[in-house]
Design an enzyme around this catalytic site. Structure first.
Site, PDB file in Angstrom:
ATOM      1  N   ARG A 185      -1.698  -2.228   8.305  1.00 23.78           N
ATOM      2  CA  ARG A 185      -1.506  -0.824   7.915  1.00 23.78           C
ATOM      3  C   ARG A 185      -2.871  -0.230   7.596  1.00 23.78           C
ATOM      4  O   ARG A 185      -3.610  -0.764   6.764  1.00 23.78           O
ATOM      5  CB  ARG A 185      -0.581  -0.743   6.703  1.00 23.78           C
ATOM      6  CG  ARG A 185      -0.251   0.672   6.240  1.00 23.78           C
ATOM      7  CD  ARG A 185       0.673   0.631   5.032  1.00 23.78           C
ATOM      8  NE  ARG A 185       1.081   1.959   4.616  1.00 23.78           N
ATOM      9  CZ  ARG A 185       0.395   2.745   3.786  1.00 23.78           C
ATOM     10  NH1 ARG A 185      -0.767   2.310   3.285  1.00 23.78           N
ATOM     11  NH2 ARG A 185       0.837   3.943   3.456  1.00 23.78           N
ATOM     12  N   LYS A 217      -8.996   0.495   0.104  1.00 23.83           N
ATOM     13  CA  LYS A 217      -8.573   0.181  -1.264  1.00 23.83           C
ATOM     14  C   LYS A 217      -9.770  -0.087  -2.163  1.00 23.83           C
ATOM     15  O   LYS A 217     -10.829  -0.540  -1.742  1.00 23.83           O
ATOM     16  CB  LYS A 217      -7.593  -0.992  -1.259  1.00 23.83           C
ATOM     17  CG  LYS A 217      -6.252  -0.567  -0.667  1.00 23.83           C
ATOM     18  CD  LYS A 217      -5.145  -1.568  -0.881  1.00 23.83           C
ATOM     19  CE  LYS A 217      -3.812  -0.967  -0.408  1.00 23.83           C
ATOM     20  NZ  LYS A 217      -2.705  -1.939  -0.495  1.00 23.83           N
TER      21      LYS A 217
END
Length: 278
Positions: free
Chosen positions: A259, A225
């Protein structure tokens, strides 16, 4: 503290070794791997590779939820994900998760054998998605997001991000039980990067232990991210060390599920941490 997670035919009793959810994006525009596994055969091969690397769950998505992502039609999302799900289910003995905002896609995926619905739109007001979860007994990831993927990074604002996200997730547990979903089906996700600034993300990561009081398994998604690059000034392809640091911090705080696009490295880091601490 013992917790049970039920996802279709699968059952997990925590505490147990961390569960690693491997990401398979069947999209042309996801922020990290868009287009890389867009054709069905490549997506299936990638999923099998992730299982070989140690993934405990495979998460298949057909619509990008990156900031400012344009939505796709239900027909197009089904066209992307269903052949992959239908090919994988007979080959694997681990849960398959469908990452979708659309109840129609979720229902089709569950009928084809998916065991978890990963819903970044748990802030929805329509209850159709939740009725599917209640009817089918699948696991359900309720994630916090401020706004929608198209708007979430347009000046996200909180008075107290940790407390507001905690209140939201606690309220989701109540709402989901009210429509017939067992607490044992519920997984919670604080939504790193979904309607949060860099500072918001860091505050949540530093306060994850507060969410363990909700007494449901916590799923963390930090893989690749952009906040990692914003903080450390690294290129997108160099975010793995930062993601692993977040992962191990979260593990220490009591998070049970992770995840990730980078399954092998994440599994290795978690197994080492578990060997040291458990």
């Amino acid at each position: 503290m013992t917790m049970i997670l039920r996802a279709g035919q699968f059952k997990y009793v925590f505490p147990r070794p961390s569960l690693v959810m491997g990401v398979v994006n069947v999209t042309p525009d996801s922020f990290s791997d868009g287009g890389k596994y867009f054709d069905n055969a490549s997506a299936v091969r990638h999923a099998m590779d992730l299982i070989e690397q140690g993934a405990d769950i495979i998460d298949v998505g057909g619509e990008s939820t990156r900031p400012k992502a344009e939505p796709v039609s239900e027909e197009e999302e089904l066209r992307r994900v269903m052949p992959v799900i239908e090919a994988l289910v007979p080959q694997i003995n681990i849960p398959l998760s469908i990452d979708t905002l659309k109840p129609g896609v979720a229902r089709a995926a569950v009928r084809a054998g998916a065991s978890i619905i990963n819903d970044v739109g748990a802030n929805r007001t329509d209850g159709e998605m939740w009725r599917i979860v209640a009817e089918t007994g699948v696991g359900y990831v309720a994630m916090h997001m401020q706004g929608s993927p198209a708007t979430m990074q347009v000046k996200p604002t909180y008075q107290d991000v940790v407390e507001e996200v905690r209140i939201f997730l606690n309220g989701k547990i109540v709402d989901l039980q009210a429509v017939g979903i067992s607490p044992e089906q519920i997984i919670l996700d604080v939504g790193i990067g979904f309607g949060k600034t860099l500072e918001h993300n860091l505050q949540l990561l530093g306060s994850l232990r507060r969410f363990t009081t909700l007494q449901r398994p916590l799923l963390l998604g930090v893989s690749r991210k952009s906040f990692i690059s914003k903080l450390l000034g690294v290129a997108a392809e160099d975010r793995l060390p930062g993601a692993l640091a977040c992962t191990l911090t979260a593990f220490e705080a009591g998070v049970q599920m992770f995840r990730t696009h980078d399954v092998a490295a994440t599994v290795q880091a978690l197994r080492m941490a578990e060997a040291i601490t458990l």
